[in-house]
Design an enzyme around this catalytic site. Structure first.
Site, mmCIF file in Angstrom:
data_model
loop_
_atom_site.group_PDB
_atom_site.id
_atom_site.type_symbol
_atom_site.label_atom_id
_atom_site.label_comp_id
_atom_site.label_asym_id
_atom_site.label_seq_id
_atom_site.Cartn_x
_atom_site.Cartn_y
_atom_site.Cartn_z
ATOM 1 N N SER A 1 -5.491 24.028 -27.284
ATOM 2 C CA SER A 1 -4.107 23.629 -27.017
ATOM 3 C C SER A 1 -3.403 23.188 -28.294
ATOM 4 C CB SER A 1 -4.078 22.483 -26.004
ATOM 5 O OG SER A 1 -4.776 22.832 -24.834
HETATM 6 N N1 SAH Z 1 -9.472 21.228 -24.000
HETATM 7 C C1 SAH Z 1 -9.542 22.508 -24.638
HETATM 8 C C2 SAH Z 1 -8.537 23.490 -24.094
HETATM 9 C C3 SAH Z 1 -9.233 24.690 -23.583
HETATM 10 S S1 SAH Z 1 -8.289 25.851 -22.664
HETATM 11 C C4 SAH Z 1 -9.449 22.384 -26.143
HETATM 12 O O1 SAH Z 1 -9.142 21.294 -26.652
HETATM 13 O O2 SAH Z 1 -9.726 23.357 -26.844
HETATM 14 C C5 SAH Z 1 -8.927 25.593 -21.028
HETATM 15 C C6 SAH Z 1 -10.374 25.863 -20.816
HETATM 16 O O3 SAH Z 1 -10.629 25.719 -19.416
HETATM 17 C C7 SAH Z 1 -10.866 27.273 -21.165
HETATM 18 O O4 SAH Z 1 -11.891 27.175 -22.103
HETATM 19 C C8 SAH Z 1 -11.365 27.840 -19.833
HETATM 20 O O5 SAH Z 1 -12.509 28.672 -19.961
HETATM 21 C C9 SAH Z 1 -11.693 26.586 -19.064
HETATM 22 N N2 SAH Z 1 -11.766 26.727 -17.609
HETATM 23 C C10 SAH Z 1 -10.989 27.478 -16.789
HETATM 24 N N3 SAH Z 1 -11.361 27.311 -15.510
HETATM 25 C C11 SAH Z 1 -12.398 26.423 -15.515
HETATM 26 C C12 SAH Z 1 -13.222 25.826 -14.494
HETATM 27 N N4 SAH Z 1 -13.055 26.090 -13.192
HETATM 28 N N5 SAH Z 1 -14.185 24.970 -14.874
HETATM 29 C C13 SAH Z 1 -14.372 24.660 -16.188
HETATM 30 N N6 SAH Z 1 -13.633 25.191 -17.188
HETATM 31 C C14 SAH Z 1 -12.655 26.055 -16.860
#
Ligand code: SAH
Length: 208
Positions: free
Chosen positions: A53
């Site tokens: 993000s």
């Molecule tokens: N907090 C992260 C942002 C990642 S984007 C950072 O600082 O980089 C959101 C993430 O949520 C992705 O990696 C995606 O694979 C994950 N995601 C999507 N659905 C999910 C679920 N049901 N359980 C766990 N992770 C999930």
């Protein structure tokens, strides 16, 4: 990043600003990304078609969460592990869950490098179901967008707890903040800023 992006847009919590200053964001972006770009005012692609993000979004969600040392925080969507490291820098005990094993493993390597003593537990699985065996949590932050608040996360939020989640359709969402009333257990919702996240894919979110 703190001076040009976070402060001018109203991030004021000194602990959040300090944590964002301390966690080296360039470690969490892909190896092909320049250090300049890593601190730029945008999200960046990571593996498995996901994103780290934008710095402002991480700061905003973290500030809305009101983290203090010793609180138990559940993060759904480990991704790069950047926000996890920011939460840990604030002294939280973080449980983080990610559906892509490859991302979770890469994140663990980065934490070993930048915050080896941080209290981080990682799980691979469907975070729309929360992490029942390690709950309840004082704080829950969901870093992917859901159509509605997953019931399991509602159940795993402790009394007096706060939960931040982007809610909306697959394209556009609003950052919603829920507070659990410590006395009558009611959940109160307040909507903050519009936002756009990758979808939360799971049993209590969007189908894959
Ligand atoms: N907090 C992260 C942002 C990642 S984007 C950072 O600082 O980089 C959101 C993430 O949520 C992705 O990696 C995606 O694979 C994950 N995601 C999507 N659905 C999910 C679920 N049901 N359980 C766990 N992770 C999930």
């Amino acid at each position: 990043m703190v001076k040009r992006q976070l402060r001018p847009r109203g991030i004021v919590d000194p602990a959040v600003l300090e944590a964002m200053r301390r966690v080296p964001r360039h470690v969490f972006v892909g190896p092909g990304v320049s250090t300049m770009r890593a601190y730029g005012d945008h999200a960046l692609p990571i593996d498995a078609g996901q994103t780290i993000s934008q710095p402002y979004v991480v700061a905003c969600m973290t500030e809305l969460l009101r983290v203090s040392p010793g609180l138990r925080v559940l993060e759904v969507g480990t991704g790069s592990g950047y926000q996890t490291a920011v939460l840990a820098a604030l002294g939280a005990e973080v449980v983080t869950v990610e559906r892509h094993a490859v991302l979770s493993e890469a994140a663990a390597e980065r934490w070993a490098e930048v915050c080896p003593d941080a209290a981080i537990i990682r799980r691979v699985g469907d975070g729309s179901l929360g992490v029942a065996d390690l709950g309840p949590f004082d704080r829950i932050v969901v870093t992917a967008a859901a159509p509605a608040l997953p019931a399991a996360l509602d159940e795993q939020l402790a009394g007096g707890g706060r939960l931040v989640i982007p809610l909306g359709d697959r394209r556009d969402q609003v950052l919603a903040v829920f507070r659990r009333d410590p006395d009558d257990d009611r959940l109160v919702r307040r909507d903050e800023t519009p936002c756009r996240f990758v979808p939360l894919i799971g049993a209590q979110a969007w189908p894959g």
